[in-house]
Design a protein around this motif. Structure first.
Motif, PDB file in Angstrom:
ATOM      1  N   CYS A 146     -11.124 -24.759 -30.641  1.00  0.00           N
ATOM      2  CA  CYS A 146     -12.408 -24.760 -31.382  1.00  0.00           C
ATOM      3  C   CYS A 146     -12.798 -24.105 -32.687  1.00  0.00           C
ATOM      4  O   CYS A 146     -11.967 -23.336 -33.215  1.00  0.00           O
ATOM      5  CB  CYS A 146     -13.047 -23.464 -29.865  1.00  0.00           C
ATOM      6  N   ALA A 147     -14.154 -25.034 -32.945  1.00  0.00           N
ATOM      7  CA  ALA A 147     -14.752 -24.352 -33.909  1.00  0.00           C
ATOM      8  C   ALA A 147     -15.505 -24.750 -34.654  1.00  0.00           C
ATOM      9  O   ALA A 147     -16.385 -25.708 -33.675  1.00  0.00           O
ATOM     10  CB  ALA A 147     -13.732 -25.764 -34.897  1.00  0.00           C
ATOM     11  N   LEU A 148     -15.794 -23.309 -35.340  1.00  0.00           N
ATOM     12  CA  LEU A 148     -17.436 -23.426 -35.511  1.00  0.00           C
ATOM     13  C   LEU A 148     -17.451 -23.990 -37.049  1.00  0.00           C
ATOM     14  O   LEU A 148     -17.382 -23.971 -37.750  1.00  0.00           O
ATOM     15  CB  LEU A 148     -18.622 -21.675 -35.869  1.00  0.00           C
ATOM     16  N   VAL A 149     -18.390 -25.922 -37.016  1.00  0.00           N
ATOM     17  CA  VAL A 149     -18.706 -26.391 -38.362  1.00  0.00           C
ATOM     18  C   VAL A 149     -20.315 -25.697 -38.742  1.00  0.00           C
ATOM     19  O   VAL A 149     -21.096 -25.876 -37.909  1.00  0.00           O
ATOM     20  CB  VAL A 149     -18.093 -27.491 -37.808  1.00  0.00           C
ATOM     21  N   GLU A 150     -20.254 -25.654 -40.063  1.00  0.00           N
ATOM     22  CA  GLU A 150     -21.695 -25.131 -40.524  1.00  0.00           C
ATOM     23  C   GLU A 150     -21.825 -26.070 -41.389  1.00  0.00           C
ATOM     24  O   GLU A 150     -21.161 -26.979 -43.029  1.00  0.00           O
ATOM     25  CB  GLU A 150     -21.250 -23.871 -41.671  1.00  0.00           C
ATOM     26  N   ILE A 151     -22.809 -26.875 -41.526  1.00  0.00           N
ATOM     27  CA  ILE A 151     -23.273 -27.450 -42.279  1.00  0.00           C
ATOM     28  C   ILE A 151     -23.320 -26.686 -44.290  1.00  0.00           C
ATOM     29  O   ILE A 151     -22.585 -27.182 -44.813  1.00  0.00           O
ATOM     30  CB  ILE A 151     -24.689 -28.458 -42.453  1.00  0.00           C
ATOM     31  N   ILE A 152     -24.196 -25.765 -44.287  1.00  0.00           N
ATOM     32  CA  ILE A 152     -23.938 -25.541 -45.093  1.00  0.00           C
ATOM     33  C   ILE A 152     -23.795 -23.868 -45.386  1.00  0.00           C
ATOM     34  O   ILE A 152     -23.924 -22.795 -44.496  1.00  0.00           O
ATOM     35  CB  ILE A 152     -26.161 -25.171 -45.857  1.00  0.00           C
ATOM     36  N   ALA A 153     -22.091 -23.849 -45.463  1.00  0.00           N
ATOM     37  CA  ALA A 153     -21.505 -22.793 -45.409  1.00  0.00           C
ATOM     38  C   ALA A 153     -21.486 -21.775 -46.517  1.00  0.00           C
ATOM     39  O   ALA A 153     -21.965 -22.385 -47.752  1.00  0.00           O
ATOM     40  CB  ALA A 153     -20.147 -22.962 -44.838  1.00  0.00           C
ATOM     41  N   LYS A 154     -21.055 -20.981 -46.720  1.00  0.00           N
ATOM     42  CA  LYS A 154     -21.128 -19.662 -47.677  1.00  0.00           C
ATOM     43  C   LYS A 154     -20.282 -20.476 -49.245  1.00  0.00           C
ATOM     44  O   LYS A 154     -20.335 -19.760 -50.044  1.00  0.00           O
ATOM     45  CB  LYS A 154     -20.617 -18.551 -47.707  1.00  0.00           C
ATOM     46  N   LYS A 155     -19.114 -21.327 -48.017  1.00  0.00           N
ATOM     47  CA  LYS A 155     -18.274 -21.981 -49.264  1.00  0.00           C
ATOM     48  C   LYS A 155     -17.191 -22.701 -48.340  1.00  0.00           C
ATOM     49  O   LYS A 155     -17.090 -22.903 -47.176  1.00  0.00           O
ATOM     50  CB  LYS A 155     -17.257 -20.906 -50.482  1.00  0.00           C
ATOM     51  N   SER A 156     -16.364 -24.160 -48.891  1.00  0.00           N
ATOM     52  CA  SER A 156     -15.258 -24.868 -48.388  1.00  0.00           C
ATOM     53  C   SER A 156     -14.336 -24.070 -48.043  1.00  0.00           C
ATOM     54  O   SER A 156     -13.768 -23.189 -48.685  1.00  0.00           O
ATOM     55  CB  SER A 156     -15.203 -25.561 -49.586  1.00  0.00           C
ATOM     56  N   ASP A 157     -13.867 -23.994 -46.887  1.00  0.00           N
ATOM     57  CA  ASP A 157     -13.388 -23.149 -46.209  1.00  0.00           C
ATOM     58  C   ASP A 157     -12.542 -23.471 -44.340  1.00  0.00           C
ATOM     59  O   ASP A 157     -14.146 -24.781 -43.878  1.00  0.00           O
ATOM     60  CB  ASP A 157     -13.624 -21.795 -45.721  1.00  0.00           C
ATOM     61  N   ASP A 158     -11.474 -23.137 -44.114  1.00  0.00           N
ATOM     62  CA  ASP A 158     -11.310 -23.642 -42.995  1.00  0.00           C
ATOM     63  C   ASP A 158     -10.056 -23.079 -42.222  1.00  0.00           C
ATOM     64  O   ASP A 158      -9.775 -22.347 -42.968  1.00  0.00           O
ATOM     65  CB  ASP A 158      -9.995 -25.023 -42.830  1.00  0.00           C
ATOM     66  N   LYS A 159     -10.927 -21.187 -41.448  1.00  0.00           N
ATOM     67  CA  LYS A 159     -10.041 -20.409 -41.560  1.00  0.00           C
ATOM     68  C   LYS A 159     -10.279 -19.605 -40.633  1.00  0.00           C
ATOM     69  O   LYS A 159     -11.482 -20.456 -39.593  1.00  0.00           O
ATOM     70  CB  LYS A 159     -10.704 -19.293 -42.505  1.00  0.00           C
ATOM     71  N   PRO A 160      -9.592 -18.490 -39.458  1.00  0.00           N
ATOM     72  CA  PRO A 160      -9.624 -18.308 -38.387  1.00  0.00           C
ATOM     73  C   PRO A 160     -12.071 -17.717 -38.444  1.00  0.00           C
ATOM     74  O   PRO A 160     -12.221 -17.244 -39.418  1.00  0.00           O
ATOM     75  CB  PRO A 160      -8.659 -17.267 -37.870  1.00  0.00           C
ATOM     76  N   TRP A 161     -11.552 -18.210 -36.627  1.00  0.00           N
ATOM     77  CA  TRP A 161     -13.407 -17.598 -36.701  1.00  0.00           C
ATOM     78  C   TRP A 161     -13.276 -15.834 -36.200  1.00  0.00           C
ATOM     79  O   TRP A 161     -12.705 -15.888 -34.679  1.00  0.00           O
ATOM     80  CB  TRP A 161     -14.406 -18.682 -35.820  1.00  0.00           C
ATOM     81  N   ILE A 162     -13.350 -14.571 -36.650  1.00  0.00           N
ATOM     82  CA  ILE A 162     -13.655 -13.387 -36.421  1.00  0.00           C
ATOM     83  C   ILE A 162     -14.485 -12.776 -35.702  1.00  0.00           C
ATOM     84  O   ILE A 162     -15.999 -12.936 -37.027  1.00  0.00           O
ATOM     85  CB  ILE A 162     -12.577 -12.615 -37.552  1.00  0.00           C
ATOM     86  N   VAL A 163     -15.259 -12.971 -34.434  1.00  0.00           N
ATOM     87  CA  VAL A 163     -17.104 -12.265 -34.208  1.00  0.00           C
ATOM     88  C   VAL A 163     -16.413 -10.498 -33.926  1.00  0.00           C
ATOM     89  O   VAL A 163     -15.155 -10.437 -33.024  1.00  0.00           O
ATOM     90  CB  VAL A 163     -17.270 -13.388 -33.303  1.00  0.00           C
ATOM     91  N   THR A 164     -17.454  -9.507 -33.840  1.00  0.00           N
ATOM     92  CA  THR A 164     -17.621  -8.426 -33.360  1.00  0.00           C
ATOM     93  C   THR A 164     -18.373  -9.165 -32.073  1.00  0.00           C
ATOM     94  O   THR A 164     -19.534  -9.564 -31.906  1.00  0.00           O
ATOM     95  CB  THR A 164     -19.024  -7.582 -34.390  1.00  0.00           C
TER      96      THR A 164
END
Length: 252
Positions: A146-164
């Protein structure tokens, strides 16, 4: 390549049709805005009073900016349509009518994608809800990501998404990803520069499509003229527009 077209991962005709359909989405916002439509959600004349004075705007400029802001809210949704639905034309991708924004099959692994325009568009409640939904999908399907894909991200990245969630930081999970759009295009097309090529192609194809679709022109708005009819003092006209049922405003 023909006709200044440089994308290998999407057919030229499909891309031009997608650009055209996106442009057609602008038709509604190109229509004339009159005073009734301008005030549908009730404008804030006090904010406009501050904006005019602090930024030294004329009333004409102030109204023009407010009209642009109102149109821009719709335009943002149209561009969301562009980013999501282009994947209909890319191999191994599906755009469901409901549920996930995009489903991408990468060999034995299926990606379930939630797409966001900008990294800061989700509040904590929305992020938690999306995170939990993705966790549920991971529990049901051991061969998915499962992936959250962001058009305008803070930077180019592909990493685990950790949420609080509920003030508790969740454990890192490799199958739960946060991916910038360039990395997602690379994943889907196997071309590291696919998104860059798309960005360079857009204005070329837009110019071509608009030549073939000349009706894409903004109509003249009538808001300022109608405000003048309401009161020659535009500030008072704005007060009367927003506060017409408030005590005293019918007498100014």
């Amino acid at each position: 390549m023909q006709d200044n077209y440089f994308l290998e991962f999407i057919d030229q005709r499909d891309f031009e049709n997608h650009i055209l359909n996106t442009v057609k989405g602008y038709q509604e916002v190109l229509k004339k805005i009159d005073l009734k439509k301008f005030n549908e959600n009730i404008i804030d004349p006090i904010k406009l009073a501050f904006d005019k004075t602090v930024f030294n705007y004329s009333f004409e400029k102030l109204i023009e900016l407010e009209l642009h802001r109102q149109r821009d809210k719709t335009n943002t949704n149209i561009i969301g349509y562009f980013h999501q639905n282009i994947f209909k034309y890319i191999q191994k991708c599906e755009v469901p009518t409901e549920g996930w924004d995009i489903i991408f099959k990468n060999g034995k692994i299926t990606y379930f994608v939630e797409m966001k325009n900008k990294h800061n568009t989700m509040n904590s409640s929305s992020a938690s809800k999306t995170f939990i939904r993705m966790q549920n999908q991971l529990l049901k399907d051991q061969d998915c990501i499962c992936a959250l894909v962001e058009i305008i991200a803070k930077k180019s990245d592909d990493k685990p998404w950790i949420v609080t969630v509920d003030n508790q930081k969740q454990t890192e999970c490799e199958r739960l990803r946060r991916i910038s759009i360039d990395k997602f295009y690379e994943l889907v097309t196997k071309d590291r520069f696919a998104f860059q090529k798309l960005c360079l192609q857009i204005p070329i194809t837009l110019d071509k499509v608009l030549k073939e679709y000349p009706n894409c022109k903004v109509e003249k708005d009538s808001v300022f003229e109608e405000l003048r009819e309401l009161d020659s003092d535009i500030q008072l006209a704005l007060y009367k527009l927003a506060f017409k049922t408030y005590d005293g405003f019918d007498k100014i």
